[in-house]
Design a protein around this motif. Structure first.
Motif, PDB file in Angstrom:
ATOM      1  N   ASP A   3      11.525   6.082   7.056  1.00 31.73           N
ATOM      2  CA  ASP A   3      10.319   5.395   6.603  1.00 31.73           C
ATOM      3  C   ASP A   3      10.665   4.425   5.484  1.00 31.73           C
ATOM      4  O   ASP A   3      11.839   4.127   5.248  1.00 31.73           O
ATOM      5  N   GLU A   4       9.654   3.965   4.788  1.00 34.09           N
ATOM      6  CA  GLU A   4       9.876   2.923   3.779  1.00 34.09           C
ATOM      7  C   GLU A   4      10.662   3.432   2.571  1.00 34.09           C
ATOM      8  O   GLU A   4      11.177   2.633   1.799  1.00 34.09           O
ATOM      9  N   GLN A   5      10.771   4.757   2.420  1.00 33.43           N
ATOM     10  CA  GLN A   5      11.503   5.326   1.296  1.00 33.43           C
ATOM     11  C   GLN A   5      12.890   5.833   1.677  1.00 33.43           C
ATOM     12  O   GLN A   5      13.637   6.300   0.809  1.00 33.43           O
ATOM     13  N   SER A   6      13.249   5.762   2.952  1.00 34.08           N
ATOM     14  CA  SER A   6      14.582   6.189   3.389  1.00 34.08           C
ATOM     15  C   SER A   6      15.631   5.251   2.801  1.00 34.08           C
ATOM     16  O   SER A   6      15.468   4.036   2.785  1.00 34.08           O
ATOM     17  N   ILE A   7      16.724   5.831   2.314  1.00 36.57           N
ATOM     18  CA  ILE A   7      17.764   5.046   1.646  1.00 36.57           C
ATOM     19  C   ILE A   7      18.929   4.803   2.597  1.00 36.57           C
ATOM     20  O   ILE A   7      19.308   5.665   3.397  1.00 36.57           O
ATOM     21  N   PHE A   8      19.488   3.612   2.504  1.00 33.77           N
ATOM     22  CA  PHE A   8      20.608   3.204   3.348  1.00 33.77           C
ATOM     23  C   PHE A   8      21.508   2.273   2.557  1.00 33.77           C
ATOM     24  O   PHE A   8      21.147   1.795   1.475  1.00 33.77           O
ATOM     25  N   ARG A   9      22.686   2.013   3.104  1.00 35.08           N
ATOM     26  CA  ARG A   9      23.596   1.061   2.472  1.00 35.08           C
ATOM     27  C   ARG A   9      23.272  -0.343   2.962  1.00 35.08           C
ATOM     28  O   ARG A   9      23.051  -0.568   4.150  1.00 35.08           O
ATOM     29  N   SER A  49      18.985  -6.404 -14.642  1.00 32.79           N
ATOM     30  CA  SER A  49      18.200  -7.286 -15.506  1.00 32.79           C
ATOM     31  C   SER A  49      17.822  -8.606 -14.841  1.00 32.79           C
ATOM     32  O   SER A  49      16.732  -9.141 -15.087  1.00 32.79           O
ATOM     33  N   GLU A  50      18.714  -9.132 -13.989  1.00 33.13           N
ATOM     34  CA  GLU A  50      18.485 -10.462 -13.411  1.00 33.13           C
ATOM     35  C   GLU A  50      17.759 -10.430 -12.067  1.00 33.13           C
ATOM     36  O   GLU A  50      17.119 -11.416 -11.680  1.00 33.13           O
ATOM     37  N   VAL A  51      17.854  -9.306 -11.334  1.00 29.37           N
ATOM     38  CA  VAL A  51      17.271  -9.251  -9.988  1.00 29.37           C
ATOM     39  C   VAL A  51      16.358  -8.043  -9.797  1.00 29.37           C
ATOM     40  O   VAL A  51      15.186  -8.194  -9.459  1.00 29.37           O
ATOM     41  N   ALA A  52      16.889  -6.843  -9.986  1.00 35.16           N
ATOM     42  CA  ALA A  52      16.113  -5.644  -9.666  1.00 35.16           C
ATOM     43  C   ALA A  52      14.819  -5.554 -10.470  1.00 35.16           C
ATOM     44  O   ALA A  52      13.745  -5.307  -9.910  1.00 35.16           O
ATOM     45  N   ALA A  53      14.904  -5.780 -11.780  1.00 34.55           N
ATOM     46  CA  ALA A  53      13.701  -5.698 -12.610  1.00 34.55           C
ATOM     47  C   ALA A  53      12.710  -6.822 -12.303  1.00 34.55           C
ATOM     48  O   ALA A  53      11.515  -6.552 -12.090  1.00 34.55           O
ATOM     49  N   PRO A  54      13.134  -8.094 -12.255  1.00 38.11           N
ATOM     50  CA  PRO A  54      12.169  -9.161 -11.936  1.00 38.11           C
ATOM     51  C   PRO A  54      11.513  -9.005 -10.563  1.00 38.11           C
ATOM     52  O   PRO A  54      10.348  -9.359 -10.389  1.00 38.11           O
ATOM     53  N   ALA A  55      12.258  -8.484  -9.590  1.00 41.25           N
ATOM     54  CA  ALA A  55      11.713  -8.331  -8.239  1.00 41.25           C
ATOM     55  C   ALA A  55      10.945  -7.030  -8.064  1.00 41.25           C
ATOM     56  O   ALA A  55      10.353  -6.801  -7.009  1.00 41.25           O
ATOM     57  N   GLY A  56      10.969  -6.150  -9.071  1.00 40.49           N
ATOM     58  CA  GLY A  56      10.245  -4.889  -8.982  1.00 40.49           C
ATOM     59  C   GLY A  56      10.898  -3.868  -8.071  1.00 40.49           C
ATOM     60  O   GLY A  56      10.213  -3.029  -7.471  1.00 40.49           O
ATOM     61  N   LYS A  76      12.772  -0.581  -6.989  1.00 35.99           N
ATOM     62  CA  LYS A  76      12.753   0.772  -7.532  1.00 35.99           C
ATOM     63  C   LYS A  76      13.935   1.617  -7.070  1.00 35.99           C
ATOM     64  O   LYS A  76      14.305   2.577  -7.740  1.00 35.99           O
ATOM     65  N   ASP A  77      14.496   1.293  -5.910  1.00 32.49           N
ATOM     66  CA  ASP A  77      15.544   2.131  -5.328  1.00 32.49           C
ATOM     67  C   ASP A  77      16.802   1.364  -4.960  1.00 32.49           C
ATOM     68  O   ASP A  77      17.668   1.907  -4.280  1.00 32.49           O
ATOM     69  N   SER A  99      19.573   0.623  -0.715  1.00 32.55           N
ATOM     70  CA  SER A  99      18.195   0.165  -0.867  1.00 32.55           C
ATOM     71  C   SER A  99      17.276   0.943   0.065  1.00 32.55           C
ATOM     72  O   SER A  99      17.699   1.880   0.759  1.00 32.55           O
ATOM     73  N   THR A 100      16.016   0.543   0.070  1.00 33.04           N
ATOM     74  CA  THR A 100      15.001   1.072   0.980  1.00 33.04           C
ATOM     75  C   THR A 100      14.259  -0.100   1.608  1.00 33.04           C
ATOM     76  O   THR A 100      14.309  -1.226   1.102  1.00 33.04           O
ATOM     77  N   ALA A 101      13.523   0.179   2.684  1.00 36.21           N
ATOM     78  CA  ALA A 101      12.732  -0.884   3.306  1.00 36.21           C
ATOM     79  C   ALA A 101      11.641  -1.371   2.357  1.00 36.21           C
ATOM     80  O   ALA A 101      11.307  -2.561   2.342  1.00 36.21           O
ATOM     81  N   ALA A 102      11.070  -0.450   1.569  1.00 38.67           N
ATOM     82  CA  ALA A 102      10.041  -0.868   0.611  1.00 38.67           C
ATOM     83  C   ALA A 102      10.606  -1.867  -0.386  1.00 38.67           C
ATOM     84  O   ALA A 102       9.966  -2.880  -0.710  1.00 38.67           O
TER      85      ALA A 102
END
Length: 381
Positions: A80-86, A212-219, A221-222, A263-266
């Protein structure tokens, strides 16, 4: 025999459709979008032979995430949207985002020579002109695809042969065989060096810089290079090219920029939305990230990436100009650790598509590639 085969296929299709219907965390209000994604996703999943697959599509303000199959063979659990993958080599376009962000803030220039960001003990060799950060990002620095350390100690981790010290030691004594910028040779080594260069220019280790440059600005979470214990419980099981469960070996930090992200699909949907919002707002980093910086036309060689339906390189992206009903697309594929990934972005059509399957089989990528591009053509406004 034929009737039996047809019955089997219909049963499989019914099962898959049931999975699609039962998993509906993010269904778009746009019926045409939902139907198009459902049909494309089912076809990609059935053709892939993977235990499971997830597709995420963004168009304008709408998005759809759909999962198929199982997170691991025999698990009975739908991804689902929370499943983690490479993300595998899709990590490279995230590194391109870091590069674009630092350039937009004036912390570096795309034309900066690598020597400016190299360790002080390294004196880089040149051939015609210095290697630049843009050369690394567009795979045009005339570097080998991989650079394993021949003196690495035996290890169960296949990635243990790649280390930072050997990368720079090799660069200190080897001159590029071609003038940088004249050939395109896909290079994981190049992205390892780019990650190091970005860290030096940004004044922090690469992972901190990515956050700081990508993950946080894009929101996001995983999306991370290192999984927490909780995230490991959501990690899908990938199959290697021999259809055996992949042990999910960790990569050294020098590989974070080239293939390190999970990452995740979400999160992928959030990231695509961030890119598309940047295009709409004419945000400086987005404008840099969405450009074609190295046209294939006129290059001496183009090796290791899509060529027949592509026209050049962006900051990690393979750029395809509009043709045969398909819009301009920025695309990137990946395959490592039991996962195959593919993402396309069409900034001027407000469209993004991401697919992940938990099976590495490079022959199946052709099918994923063509079906995703067909879906992009269907959904382009």
């Amino acid at each position: 025999m034929l009737a039996s085969r047809i019955s089997s296929l219909l049963s499989t299709a019914t099962l898959v459709l049931a999975c699609v219907i039962s998993f509906n965390p993010a269904r778009a209000a746009d019926l045409a979008l939902t139907e198009a994604v459902s049909m494309a996703g089912m076809q990609i999943f059935l053709d892939s032979g993977a235990p499971g697959m997830v597709i995420g599509v963004v168009r304008g303000d709408d998005f759809v995430i759909q999962g198929y199959g199982e997170t691991a063979p025999g698990s009975g659990i739908e991804p689902d949207e929370q499943s983690i993958f490479r993300l595998a080599s899709v990590s490279k376009v995230f590194a391109g985002d870091v590069l674009a962000s630092l350039a937009a803030k004036g912390k570096l220039s795309l034309s900066d020579p690598l020597s400016k960001c190299a360790p002080e003990s390294v004196s880089l060799q040149s051939n015609g002109r210095p290697i630049t950060l843009l050369d690394l990002a567009t795979h045009s620095a005339a570097l080998p695809r991989e650079l394993p350390n021949p003196d690495a100690s035996p290890s169960d981790n296949p990635f243990a042969v790649f280390d930072r010290a050997y990368y720079w030691k090799w660069m200190n004594s080897n001159k590029p065989p071609y003038v940088p910028g004249t050939s395109m040779l896909y290079s994981n080594l190049g992205y390892g060096l780019l990650g190091d260069a970005l860290a030096k220019a940004g004044g922090a280790d690469y992972n901190t810089l990515f956050i700081s440059e990508v993950a946080a600005p894009a929101g996001l979470k995983d999306t991370s290079n290192v999984l927490s214990d909780e995230q490991k419980k959501r990690l899908m099981t990938g199959l290697n090219p021999f259809d055996h469960p992949d042990p999910n070996a960790t990569v050294p930090d020098v590989m974070y920029a080239s293939a390190g992200l999970y990452s995740t699909a979400a999160d992928m949907v959030r990231w695509l939305q961030w890119h598309l919002e940047g295009a709409r707002q004419q945000r400086a980093d987005a404008l840099l990230a969405h450009q074609m910086w190295l046209p294939y036309d006129g290059l001496a060689s183009v090796v290791g990436t899509e060529v027949s339906d592509a026209d050049g390189m962006g900051l990690g992206w393979v750029v395809s100009l509009p043709r045969s009903g398909t819009p301009l697309l920025l695309g990137k594929s990946g395959g490592v650790g039991g996962f195959m990934t593919y993402v396309v972005l069409s900034p001027n059509r407000d469209l993004g598509i991401f697919v992940v399957a938990n099976r590495v089989n490079f022959a199946m990528f052709t099918g994923i590639h063509s079906r995703v591009r067909e879906l992009a053509a269907e959904l382009a406004r």
